[in-house]
Enzyme design. Structure first.
Site, PDB file in Angstrom:
ATOM      1  N   SER A   7     -36.870 -18.914 -25.574  1.00 47.73           N
ATOM      2  CA  SER A   7     -38.061 -18.286 -26.168  1.00 47.73           C
ATOM      3  C   SER A   7     -38.634 -17.136 -25.360  1.00 47.73           C
ATOM      4  CB  SER A   7     -39.143 -19.348 -26.392  1.00 47.73           C
ATOM      5  OG  SER A   7     -38.736 -20.262 -27.387  1.00 47.73           O
TER       6      SER A   7
ATOM      7  N   GLU B 111       0.786  -1.223   0.000  1.00 44.20           N
ATOM      8  CA  GLU B 111       0.000   0.000   0.000  1.00 44.20           C
ATOM      9  C   GLU B 111       0.824   1.282   0.000  1.00 44.20           C
ATOM     10  OE1 GLU B 111      -3.228   0.337  -0.338  1.00 44.20           O
ATOM     11  OE2 GLU B 111      -3.652  -1.821  -0.387  1.00 44.20           O
TER      12      GLU B 111
END
Length: 938
Positions: A392, A104
């Site tokens: 469908s 970090e």
């Protein structure tokens, strides 16, 4: 002179000044501009700094839990309230400190709160790639941002963040700041702070027990805690861990040898068997987090202390989760786990499911079922995250919806389901029917009701890919970079999920009004008092006529089509089924049902995470039963009105089978009239003449021919239609008997009775339309008494009658099939004492019917008379008077074969009516010749 000298000097100075180099002028103005900009920026930054919040010590250590409220404003979740364990710097092992700082903020212990070198690199990246593309935040800045500032990416906030970081470093030690950071960070799975994360993932409460791989995992998690979740994504976490190890080597925290040893570890072997308890309604909460993060830039619902007002109906949510569970009380029967075909170890996997419930009127999400047996923390959400082919269920979206919207089709619009449809450029691939046969001409309503593939593809082709895609995108269907293909017409290309599909269907249910489905109405930031409204704006995306007509068609799907299993008595609902198939997969990889009432819209998917496994048989119906149980439960005690037909739609009765649609005539049978929907102004105006009553025959005449002892009847008829003529007769006012059906305009009635009056009736009948006949035409003819030269024969006859036992056999017996009817026309001649005739029909030597008639002819039909069968006709004369009473004459017989009926289709979309070709079988031709010969010999 002095004046002249001064003038020349001034002029020389002016000339010299005018020759100053251009670059000096540019440099001068640049300096001035930079000073101005610097002053302005400085003033602006001074303002940003002056308005920065104060450092509040109470906010530095503990993240604020966010509170979630349901649709009624009741609190249902307090995120992060329990998953915290505070740690002090002295509790942190060096391996963890090294892993975190290397990942970090490598210069954390050296910089004053901001890292100038990192800022320089970030400035370049933000110029080239846009503001916010790369951050330069130190650990100190991250503590400030999470404690005091909004997560939005603004220059003002970034300036305040750097200023407060400098202030924080003056007030607190590096060790204290790192302690704040590691207690505040969110690590996923509701774990806040590194101590709780170590316990959640590794079951360790003493951080000094952490190994190098475990420390690297904890250091890598905060960047993307959901994606790097080691319980769910160990491979992705492994990549992240390797990145952390590389950075630790690069910054001299560990040796390459130590890193390589750590890389060999199996991440799942490090994890605890006890996974953390999940927050209730995880599938819903997951979608809440996604919406907040997308719409409120940088917000985190787990750490920012937000008040989030959601749309959840907790009763609906609990019922959905119950239906997706393995509870013994669950009415849904899920398939047993099956062997994963992609597993070498015979691993078994179970069927999955996803469901979304929306409020039809608003689009608010009421419930989300993300997975069978509940969604684990940050697990895969089948309702919102998957992309599976919709089958469908796409037909209203890609085909019939855009057809009505763009071309004003009616629900009656005729489509030909005439066989496999070739896919251009596919090397011979075809789109085929799912049914056992093709249905010929059908209405758009029937095509959608029965989910016929070929009509859907033809509709898509006529609509056009561009119009179909535009219509679908307005309904929230995302195509991304995918091209629209022909197979999208039947949902066989792009993927979707229940949330997206429910949003699309809701627009049909809601009169054509769409807005993105949403789980959050507003977010409040309690510290600042800021409120962000997240409720999306509604938009009309189709005409109300399109929405209503599709809805009415989808009601037919549920009432009498493929979706009948989802039907709920007395509840007006509409919906569509969908399944997918692949040549290499047995069964259906996906099964869907999307449906709605005026109150709720529900979309359901079932299948397996591995789409190489298919659902079998009745398993594809699970979405219909899930829908039915959910809709029934939610609708209890609630009024559910039917869908309201808008003024833009008209109902019109049309004649079935007419192409294009035509109004029925006065003579159209009720069975051939259907009511369909049309966009107002497009309804049919022409009336069908198919069933118009035929004109009667003209100039009907009948005369007695003494020589042949017969009546000759003839008439005229002018028409291009295919007709036949039914001839009947009555004797002396008695009951009419049909004598024959003929396509000729004349007939001979042989062996008539002397001294009687015959009424002859002729009716024209359509050869195509059953029941379509003309008004009858009639005429009468008197048969005279026997002539004088026959008196001796009469006397002989009387004598014979008195003698008895002298009934002669009939002559000229003829039997032939009647065209266009399953019937036999039988006629004969007779010359003798008064008799009646006993007519027996036999098949294979067995009598099947017997009739007694007084005329010399009969039409035999019904009672076992079938096409393609051969029958024997026997006629026996039976005496009626004197000694001949009851005396039988000699029996005469003949055979006749009824030809097979023509099975070809007709114009009305598959009806078998009116399919005869007028008679062309060998049997008919032979029978006609025999009949002619007998009449001539008579």
């Amino acid at each position: 002179m002095a004046e002249n000298g001064q003038s020349r000097t001034a002029r020389r100075k002016q000339k010299k000044a005018s020759k100053k180099p251009l670059w000096k002028k540019i440099a001068l103005w640049t300096i001035v501009a930079m000073l101005a900009i610097g002053i302005g920026v400085g003033a602006l930054f001074t303002y940003y700094i002056a308005t920065a919040p104060d450092i509040d010590a109470s906010k530095l250590d503990t993240p604020f839990s966010s509170k979630l409220y349901d649709k009624d404003g009741e609190l249902f979740a307090d995120l992060g309230r329990k998953q915290r364990t505070k740690v002090e710097f002295d509790d942190l092992p060096q391996v963890l400190i090294d892993a975190v700082t290397a990942t970090e903020d490598a210069r954390f212990f050296d910089h004053p709160g901001i890292d100038v070198w990192r800022i320089g690199g970030a400035v370049v990246a933000n110029i080239t790639d846009g503001f916010g593309s790369e951050g330069a935040s130190t650990i100190t800045q991250q503590v400030v941002e999470k404690s005091f500032l909004s997560p939005e990416k603004k220059i003002s906030l970034k300036v305040q963040e750097m200023w407060l970081a400098l202030q924080l470093e003056r007030k607190y030690s590096k060790e204290r700041i790192l302690e704040m950071y590691l207690n505040k960070i969110f690590y996923g799975n509701q774990a806040y702070g590194v101590a709780k994360a170590a316990e959640v993932y590794f079951g360790k409460t003493d951080l000094n027990e952490l190994t190098l791989p475990e420390a690297a995992i904890l250091a890598g998690l905060p960047q993307r805690p959901t994606a790097y979740n080691p319980f769910k994504n160990p491979d992705l976490m492994k990549d992240r861990m390797n990145t952390v190890l590389h950075l630790m080597v690069e910054h001299g925290k560990i040796t390459e040898k130590e890193a390589e040893e750590a890389r060999q570890v199996d991440i799942p072997s490090l994890l605890t068997d006890e996974k953390p308890d999940s927050t209730k309604y995880q599938a819903f909460v997951q979608q809440v987090r996604k919406e907040v993060e997308q719409k409120v830039d940088g917000a985190d619902i787990y750490t920012d202390g937000l008040k989030i007002y959601t749309t959840i109906d907790t009763d609906a949510q609990e019922h959905v989760e119950f239906l997706l569970s393995d509870s013994e009380d669950n009415p849904i029967s899920y398939p047993e786990p099956v062997v994963n075909p992609d597993s070498d170890e015979g691993e078994k996997v179970g069927a999955e499911a996803g469901m979304t419930v929306l409020d039809t009127k608003t689009g608010a999400v009421r419930a989300i079922g993300g997975a069978r047996n509940g969604l684990e923390s940050q697990g895969f959400n089948h309702a919102t995250q998957m992309e599976r082919q919709p089958g469908s269920t796409f037909k209203p979206i890609m085909d019939y919806g855009p057809a009505i919207e763009n071309m004003q089709w009616s629900t009656y619009h005729q489509l030909n389901d005439d066989g496999p449809y070739d896919i251009a450029g596919s090397g011979g691939k075809q789109i085929e029917t799912w049914a056992d046969s093709y249905f010929g001409w059908v209405t758009a309503r029937y095509a959608l009701q029965q989910s016929l593939n070929v009509p859907a593809v033809k509709t898509f082709e006529e609509v056009g890919q561009k119009n179909a895609k535009a219509f679908a995108e307005k309904l929230g269907i995302g195509f991304g970079d995918n091209n629209v293909k022909l197979t999208d017409a039947i949902g066989g290309n792009i993927g979707t999920n229940p949330l997206e599909l429910a949003g699309a269907y809701r627009a049909f249910a809601n009169g054509g009004i769409y807005n993105e489905p949403y789980t959050v109405t507003k977010v409040e930031f309690p510290e600042s008092g800021k409120t962000v409204n997240l409720k999306p704006e509604p938009e009309a995306v189709m005409s109300d006529s399109t929405a209503y007509m599709i809805t009415d068609m989808l009601k037919s799907v549920v009432q009498q089509g493929t979706g009948e299993l989802a039907n709920i008595p007395d509840l007006p609902i509409a919906g569509k089924t969908g399944t997918t198939t692949r040549p290499d997969v047995e069964g259906s990889p996906d099964a869907w049902f999307s449906g709605y009432s005026t109150n709720y819209t529900i979309s359901v998917w079932t299948g397996y995470d591995n789409n190489n496994i298919g659902l079998q048989g009745a398993e594809t119906k699970i979405p219909l039963t899930l829908f039915k149980h959910t809709m029934s439960e939610l609708s209890k005690g609630m009024e559910t009105p039917d869908f309201t037909k808008p003024d833009s739609v008209v109902e019109v009765a049309v004649e079935e089978g007419s192409r294009p649609a035509k109004l029925p005539s006065d003579y159209t049978p009720e069975s051939q009239i259907v009511t369909e929907l049309f966009v107002k102004g497009t309804e049919p105006t022409k009336t069908s003449d198919r069933y118009d009553q035929l004109d009667p025959v003209k100039d009907l005449k009948a005369t007695f021919d003494k020589e042949s002892n017969s009546i000759q009847a003839e008439w005229k008829y002018d028409t291009e239609q295919e007709v036949s003529f039914k001839v009947s007769a009555s004797v002396d006012g008695g009951q009419k008997q049909e004598l024959s059906s003929t396509e000729e305009t004349s007939i001979e009635i042989a062996n008539v009775e002397p001294g009687t009056e015959y009424e002859i009736q002729v009716v024209a009948a359509s050869g195509k339309t059953e029941g379509n006949t003309s008004e009858p035409a009639t005429t009468t003819v008197k048969v005279p008494e026997d002539m004088e030269d026959d008196e001796d024969e009469e006397e002989d006859g009387d004598e014979k009658e008195n003698e008895g036992g002298n009934i002669p056999a009939i002559g000229s017996l003829s039997a032939k099939p009647i065209p266009s009817e399953v019937a036999i026309d039988v006629s004969w001649q007779y010359n003798g004492p008064p008799v009646q005739y006993e007519v027996t029909v036999s098949q294979g030597g067995t009598p099947i019917q017997t009739q007694t008639v007084g005329t010399k002819g009969i039409v035999i039909e019904g009672n076992g008379v079938q096409p393609g069968q051969t029958y024997s006709i026997t006629v026996v004369p039976v005496g009626q008077n004197g000694a001949n009473q009851g005396v039988n004459g000699e029996a005469k017989s003949t055979e006749v074969t009824i030809p097979q009926s023509d099975e070809g289709g007709s114009d009305d979309g598959g009806s078998d009516e009116g399919s005869s070709d007028g008679g062309s079988s060998d049997e008919e031709e032979t029978g006609g010749e025999e009949d002619t010969e007998e009449k001539e010999s008579a």
